[in-house]
Design a protein around this motif. Sequence first.
Motif, PDB file in Angstrom:
ATOM      1  N   ALA A  48       1.933   2.636  -2.639  1.00  0.00           N
ATOM      2  CA  ALA A  48       0.630   2.724  -3.316  1.00  0.00           C
ATOM      3  C   ALA A  48      -0.487   2.868  -2.297  1.00  0.00           C
ATOM      4  CB  ALA A  48       0.405   1.490  -4.194  1.00  0.00           C
ATOM      5  N   ALA A  80      -1.684   8.545  -0.762  1.00  0.00           N
ATOM      6  CA  ALA A  80      -0.848   9.599  -1.329  1.00  0.00           C
ATOM      7  C   ALA A  80      -0.250   9.185  -2.682  1.00  0.00           C
ATOM      8  CB  ALA A  80       0.264   9.964  -0.343  1.00  0.00           C
ATOM      9  N   ARG A 108       5.552  -2.276  -1.796  1.00  0.00           N
ATOM     10  CA  ARG A 108       6.107  -3.508  -1.195  1.00  0.00           C
ATOM     11  C   ARG A 108       5.073  -4.623  -1.085  1.00  0.00           C
ATOM     12  NH1 ARG A 108       5.296  -3.857   4.516  1.00  0.00           N
ATOM     13  NH2 ARG A 108       7.297  -4.794   4.990  1.00  0.00           N
ATOM     14  N   THR A 111     -12.011  -0.864  12.754  1.00  0.00           N
ATOM     15  CA  THR A 111     -11.653   0.559  12.666  1.00  0.00           C
ATOM     16  C   THR A 111     -12.255   1.203  11.426  1.00  0.00           C
ATOM     17  OG1 THR A 111      -9.589   0.111  13.789  1.00  0.00           O
ATOM     18  CG2 THR A 111      -9.705   2.169  12.600  1.00  0.00           C
ATOM     19  N   SER A 152     -12.872  10.781   9.552  1.00  0.00           N
ATOM     20  CA  SER A 152     -13.324  11.891   8.683  1.00  0.00           C
ATOM     21  C   SER A 152     -14.452  11.367   7.799  1.00  0.00           C
ATOM     22  CB  SER A 152     -12.161  12.429   7.849  1.00  0.00           C
ATOM     23  OG  SER A 152     -11.456  11.371   7.256  1.00  0.00           O
ATOM     24  N   VAL A 157       7.474  -4.885  -4.467  1.00  0.00           N
ATOM     25  CA  VAL A 157       8.803  -4.251  -4.580  1.00  0.00           C
ATOM     26  C   VAL A 157       9.043  -3.412  -3.332  1.00  0.00           C
ATOM     27  CG1 VAL A 157      10.287  -2.743  -5.953  1.00  0.00           C
ATOM     28  CG2 VAL A 157       8.476  -4.074  -7.074  1.00  0.00           C
ATOM     29  N   GLU A 158       9.918  -3.869  -2.470  1.00  0.00           N
ATOM     30  CA  GLU A 158      10.219  -3.098  -1.256  1.00  0.00           C
ATOM     31  C   GLU A 158      11.447  -2.232  -1.508  1.00  0.00           C
ATOM     32  OE1 GLU A 158      10.260  -5.153   2.414  1.00  0.00           O
ATOM     33  OE2 GLU A 158      10.600  -3.271   3.498  1.00  0.00           O
ATOM     34  N   TRP A 172       8.498  10.083  -2.341  1.00  0.00           N
ATOM     35  CA  TRP A 172       8.376   9.124  -1.241  1.00  0.00           C
ATOM     36  C   TRP A 172       6.965   9.215  -0.660  1.00  0.00           C
ATOM     37  CZ3 TRP A 172      11.332   5.146   0.065  1.00  0.00           C
ATOM     38  CH2 TRP A 172      11.113   4.518   1.310  1.00  0.00           C
TER      39      TRP A 172
HETATM   40  C1  LIG Z   1      -6.498   3.910  12.722  1.00  0.00           C
HETATM   41  C2  LIG Z   1      -6.315   4.999  11.737  1.00  0.00           C
HETATM   42  C3  LIG Z   1      -7.399   5.773  11.371  1.00  0.00           C
HETATM   43  C4  LIG Z   1      -7.245   6.796  10.452  1.00  0.00           C
HETATM   44  N1  LIG Z   1      -8.325   7.528  10.101  1.00  0.00           N
HETATM   45  C5  LIG Z   1      -8.192   8.479   9.174  1.00  0.00           C
HETATM   46  C6  LIG Z   1      -9.310   9.240   8.751  1.00  0.00           C
HETATM   47  O1  LIG Z   1     -10.419   9.070   9.221  1.00  0.00           O
HETATM   48  N2  LIG Z   1      -9.122  10.180   7.785  1.00  0.00           N
HETATM   49  C7  LIG Z   1      -7.906  10.422   7.236  1.00  0.00           C
HETATM   50  O2  LIG Z   1      -7.795  11.304   6.385  1.00  0.00           O
HETATM   51  N3  LIG Z   1      -6.822   9.723   7.640  1.00  0.00           N
HETATM   52  C8  LIG Z   1      -6.946   8.768   8.577  1.00  0.00           C
HETATM   53  N4  LIG Z   1      -5.861   8.069   8.985  1.00  0.00           N
HETATM   54  C9  LIG Z   1      -4.555   8.426   8.428  1.00  0.00           C
HETATM   55  C10 LIG Z   1      -4.409   7.834   7.064  1.00  0.00           C
HETATM   56  O3  LIG Z   1      -4.563   6.443   7.125  1.00  0.00           O
HETATM   57  C11 LIG Z   1      -3.048   8.178   6.552  1.00  0.00           C
HETATM   58  O4  LIG Z   1      -2.944   9.582   6.547  1.00  0.00           O
HETATM   59  C12 LIG Z   1      -2.845   7.656   5.155  1.00  0.00           C
HETATM   60  O5  LIG Z   1      -2.888   6.257   5.137  1.00  0.00           O
HETATM   61  C13 LIG Z   1      -1.531   8.117   4.647  1.00  0.00           C
HETATM   62  O6  LIG Z   1      -1.471   7.762   3.299  1.00  0.00           O
HETATM   63  P1  LIG Z   1      -0.080   7.425   2.671  1.00  0.00           P
HETATM   64  O7  LIG Z   1      -0.339   7.107   1.248  1.00  0.00           O
HETATM   65  O8  LIG Z   1       0.881   8.511   3.005  1.00  0.00           O
HETATM   66  O9  LIG Z   1       0.428   6.134   3.448  1.00  0.00           O
HETATM   67  P2  LIG Z   1      -0.158   4.654   3.419  1.00  0.00           P
HETATM   68  O10 LIG Z   1      -1.609   4.655   3.168  1.00  0.00           O
HETATM   69  O11 LIG Z   1       0.357   4.030   4.659  1.00  0.00           O
HETATM   70  O12 LIG Z   1       0.544   4.003   2.147  1.00  0.00           O
HETATM   71  C14 LIG Z   1       1.911   3.727   2.132  1.00  0.00           C
HETATM   72  C15 LIG Z   1       2.170   2.556   1.207  1.00  0.00           C
HETATM   73  O13 LIG Z   1       3.576   2.425   1.053  1.00  0.00           O
HETATM   74  C16 LIG Z   1       3.950   1.052   1.136  1.00  0.00           C
HETATM   75  N5  LIG Z   1       5.332   0.997   1.583  1.00  0.00           N
HETATM   76  C17 LIG Z   1       5.798   1.283   2.825  1.00  0.00           C
HETATM   77  N6  LIG Z   1       7.132   1.170   2.858  1.00  0.00           N
HETATM   78  C18 LIG Z   1       7.521   0.819   1.612  1.00  0.00           C
HETATM   79  C19 LIG Z   1       8.797   0.556   1.025  1.00  0.00           C
HETATM   80  N7  LIG Z   1       9.911   0.636   1.735  1.00  0.00           N
HETATM   81  N8  LIG Z   1       8.851   0.223  -0.284  1.00  0.00           N
HETATM   82  C20 LIG Z   1       7.712   0.140  -1.032  1.00  0.00           C
HETATM   83  N9  LIG Z   1       6.477   0.382  -0.497  1.00  0.00           N
HETATM   84  C21 LIG Z   1       6.391   0.716   0.788  1.00  0.00           C
HETATM   85  C22 LIG Z   1       2.940   0.471   2.128  1.00  0.00           C
HETATM   86  O14 LIG Z   1       2.806  -0.921   1.945  1.00  0.00           O
HETATM   87  C23 LIG Z   1       1.667   1.236   1.773  1.00  0.00           C
HETATM   88  O15 LIG Z   1       0.897   0.591   0.799  1.00  0.00           O
HETATM   89  C24 LIG Z   1      -5.985   7.048   9.910  1.00  0.00           C
HETATM   90  C25 LIG Z   1      -4.885   6.266  10.265  1.00  0.00           C
HETATM   91  C26 LIG Z   1      -5.047   5.244  11.170  1.00  0.00           C
HETATM   92  C27 LIG Z   1      -3.869   4.406  11.529  1.00  0.00           C
END
Ligand SMILES: Cc1cc2nc3c(=O)[nH]c(=O)nc-3n(C[C@H](O)[C@H](O)[C@H](O)COP(=O)(O)OP(=O)(O)OC[C@H]3O[C@@H](n4cnc5c(N)ncnc54)[C@H](O)[C@@H]3O)c2cc1C
Length: 373
Positions: free
Chosen positions: A17, A20, A41, A55, A59, A114-115, A129
Motif C-alpha cells: 500500500a 503504486a 505488511r 528527507t 520532485s 499482512v506480510e 506486486w
Molecule cells: C529518500 C528517497 C527520496 C525519494 N524522493 C522521491 C521523489 O522526490 N519523487 C519521487 O517520485 N520518488 C521519490 N522516491 C522514490 C519513491 O519513494 C518510490 O519510487 C516509491 O516509494 C515507490 O512506490 P511503491 O509503491 O512502488 O513502493 P513503496 O512506497 O515502498 O510501497 C511499498 C509498500 O509495500 C509494503 N510491503 C513491502 N513488502 C511487502 C510484503 N512482502 N508484503 C506486504 N506488503 C509489503 C511496504 O510496507 C510498503 O508500504 C524517493 C525515495 C527515497 C528513498
Amino acid sequence: MAANTQEKDFKISIIGAGAAGIGMAILFKKMGIKNVEILERDSVGESFKKWPKETRFISPSFTSNFFGLPDLNAITPDTSPAYNLGAEHPTGLEYAKYLENCVEHFDIKVKTGVEVSSLDKIKSKYIIWAAGEYIYPDVNTFEGIELGLHFSQIKSYKDFKEDEYVVIGAYEAGMDIAIYLLNKGKQITLIDGSDPLGSITSDSSTSLSPYTRDKFKEVYAKIDKKNLNYIKNTRVEKIEYTNNKNIKEYIVTLENGKVVKSNNKPIICTGFEGGTHKLLKDKFEWNGARPLLTDKDESTITPNLFLIGSHIVHDKAVFCFIYKFRQRFAIVAEEIVRRENLKTDQISEILENYKNNNFYLSDLSGCCQDCSC
Ligand SMILES: Cc1cc2nc3c(=O)[nH]c(=O)nc-3n(C[C@H](O)[C@H](O)[C@H](O)COP(=O)(O)OP(=O)(O)OC[C@H]3O[C@@H](n4cnc5c(N)ncnc54)[C@H](O)[C@@H]3O)c2cc1C
C-alpha cells in the motif's frame, strides 16, 4: 452501456500500500472493478513513514492538475499533494498522509499487517506486486557493507552527533545527508563510483535533481572547503572494522587501493535490492537485478503476475519516480479488462481521462532522448 463488472468472477490482489499499490487500486475503483484487495505488511505509506524525518521529496508538487499537467507526485490525475498538503517538497510523513487521505477519499480497502512471503497462498486470479524496495536495503554491493549504517535505518539526521562521517553513494540520498551534515559544520568524505555532481543528463533517474543541486550550491558557498572530501569515479571495495583498546575504526578500502578511515559507522547510500528479487526470484526472469517484463508489465514467465512501481525498467527507460511509474497503472488495468472482456462506458471514460492527463505511457521510444537545450 453499463455492464455489471461484478458478474465477472475474478479477484485482484495488490501487494503493498505505497504510492503504486494505492494509485493502482484507485484506478480499478474508478473503473468500477470491485474485487480488489490490497495486502500491506505494515500500514498505508509505510516506506514514506520510515524516511529520515528531514528527507523531502525532490520532485516538486504544484497545483497544475487542471491545466492537464497533474502534480508530479500525484497518484491520480485528480489529486495533488501540493493542494492536499500545502507543500512543494513534502516530507515522507506528509506524503504518507496524502496517501492515507486518498485511501479514505476513494474508499480503498487495505488489509494491513499482512506480510506476503509467497504468492502460492494467494488465490486471486491476478496478482499485482507493488511492494517497492525501501524495506529491502542493498546488502551485496561490496564486502563488509553490513558494517555501515544503511540509509533506510536512519530515523533522523539529528542522530549524527559526531564531527566527521564517511558517506558512500553520492546520488540523491547520499547527497541529501552530506548537505545536511556539511550545513552543521561536520567533515564529510563523500565517495561514489561515478560523479553525480559533475554529470547532468536529461533523465532524473540518472542525474541529481535541480532541487538537490541548488541545496548543494547553497551549502558549498558557505562551508570551509576542507570539510568536504569528494572522492568521485572510485568504487568502494570493502569496509573493515577494528576495535583496538576501545578505539573503534572503520577502514574503507577503495578500488585504487587507498583507504579512508573513520571512527563512525560509514553511511551507506548505495540503494535498495528490492523485495521482488528477494521474494519472487523464481516468478520472474532476470536481467541482473531487474525483472524482465512484457510490454504490459507482466512477468515473462508467470501469467497474470504484474509488477508496478519503481522497479519497472524497459530497455533504457527507468520508472523509478512516481511521475514515471504512475503512467503504467492504466497499461496494466487496460490489459486486465481486455482479458476479462469488460467493456463499460465507465472504463472507457476513465482510460481516456488517464490518457488525456499524461497518466498513460505505452510508447517508450521517446523516453531516453536528450533535451534539445
Ligand atoms: C529518500 C528517497 C527520496 C525519494 N524522493 C522521491 C521523489 O522526490 N519523487 C519521487 O517520485 N520518488 C521519490 N522516491 C522514490 C519513491 O519513494 C518510490 O519510487 C516509491 O516509494 C515507490 O512506490 P511503491 O509503491 O512502488 O513502493 P513503496 O512506497 O515502498 O510501497 C511499498 C509498500 O509495500 C509494503 N510491503 C513491502 N513488502 C511487502 C510484503 N512482502 N508484503 C506486504 N506488503 C509489503 C511496504 O510496507 C510498503 O508500504 C524517493 C525515495 C527515497 C528513498
